[in-house]
Design an enzyme around this catalytic site. Structure first.
Site: not given
Ligand SMILES: *Cc1c(COP(=O)(O)O)cnc(C)c1O
Length: 323
Positions: A71-73
């Protein structure tokens, strides 16, 4: 002047959170809305990438390669900007592969990024492999480190600090509270404060690092960033404020504290936090306020670093709505 692309919608607003402040016993709380940087749901990586991608462009890159958690922004921002600049994007993602692409992962796919799965332990190895293959194929790859936390990324936050100073003008801010993980954001703010002789303190709430390690990384990046901005400064780990009491169940694990913080910001102020970073940092702020860490009459600026799409990741959404 340091080369910089104009990608973000700046300045981001500073708002007042009166209902949260009253709830916490009469604190004056401001929020710097870097969740509104304007590129694909925004966040702190947009600012960093303004400098990092200026370098990528100057060396003639055709492919952007970076790494992050599922879920890396950061990866989502790189994927969006690669699309905008007409570049290829390769993401090395680590963690459990979800059965359905939701939240940031859904957006990575939508932006057309190519995804390479790996484990946290093997992430650097996989990253080097992906880079090596891309290089061998003549794709002119440019490697962006985890969180874009290199000296250029950090320098972007020293410039963001100046933006904030202009906005608050003569108003006194005693504390800036910010989520700190790979350290570039806090490093930039610490450097900015140093450069401008700011009297307030920059308190990094560690997301996933022990205090000592994070202080060292922040001080190192702040020094390196000062060099990039044209005037080398000495900043020591002891000059850096880090609180690592809120690591909870580890990186990416949303616990009761994060859930409470997300709910309070949503229901008192209509502001969205994320489950991984700003939810944890705000949980730290709330706990410190309850313990009397901040004094009556002090002004606290919560630096929102983004992360909104993670709210829509299946694993968090289900947990936020249960009970
Ligand atoms: C990456 C990120 C952070 C942490 O910033 P660092 O510069 O890596 O310390 C904080 N909040 C959000 C939402 C992020 O995506």
């Amino acid at each position: 002047m340091i080369p910089r692309l104009k990608l973000a919608a700046l300045p981001t607003p500073i708002e007042f959170l009166p209902r949260l402040g009253a709830y916490l016993g009469g604190l004056r709380i401001l929020i710097k809305r870097d969740d509104l940087t304007g590129v694909a749901f925004g966040g702190n990586k947009t600012r960093k990438l303004e400098l990092v991608l200026a370098e990528a462009q100057s060396v003639g890159a055709h492919t952007l390669i970076t790494v992050g958690a599922v879920q890396s922004n950061h990866c989502r921002q790189v994927a969006a900007l690669a699309a905008r600049m007409g570049l290829k994007c390769k993401l090395v993602l680590y963690g459990e592969i979800p059965s359905r692409a939701s939240g940031n992962l859904f957006l990575d796919r939508l932006f057309g990024a190519e995804i390479f799965w790996t484990s946290k332990d093997a992430r650097n190895e996989t990253l080097n492999e992906v880079f090596g293959e891309s290089w061998a194929r003549g794709e002119r790859p440019y490697l962006i480190p985890l969180g874009a936390s290199n000296p250029l990324g950090a320098a972007a936050y020293a410039l963001a600090f100046d933006e904030m100073l202009q906005q608050i003008q003569s108003e006194r801010v005693d504390w800036i509270v910010v989520a700190s993980s790979s350290g570039g954001t806090q490093a930039g703010l610490v450097l900015g404060a140093h450069r401008r002789h700011f009297h307030g303190r920059i308190l990094g709430i560690s997301i996933d690092e022990p205090e000592r390690e994070l202080k060292e990384v922040v001080a190192f990046l702040a020094r390196e960033a000062s060099d990039r901005l044209g005037k080398a400064m000495t900043i020591h780990p002891e000059d850096v404020f880090v609180n690592a009491d809120y690591l909870g169940g580890g990186y990416g694990v949303m616990g009761e504290a994060e859930r409470e913080a997300i709910t309070l910001f949503a229901q008192l102020e209509g502001v969205l936090l994320d489950p991984v970073y700003t939810g944890r940092a705000a949980a730290g702020l709330i706990d410190l306020a309850r313990k009397g860490f901040f004094h009556r009459g002090e002004t606290i600026l919560f630096w929102h670093t983004g992360g909104t799409p993670a709210l829509f990741a299946d694993k968090y959404q289900n947990q936020l709505l249960s009970e």
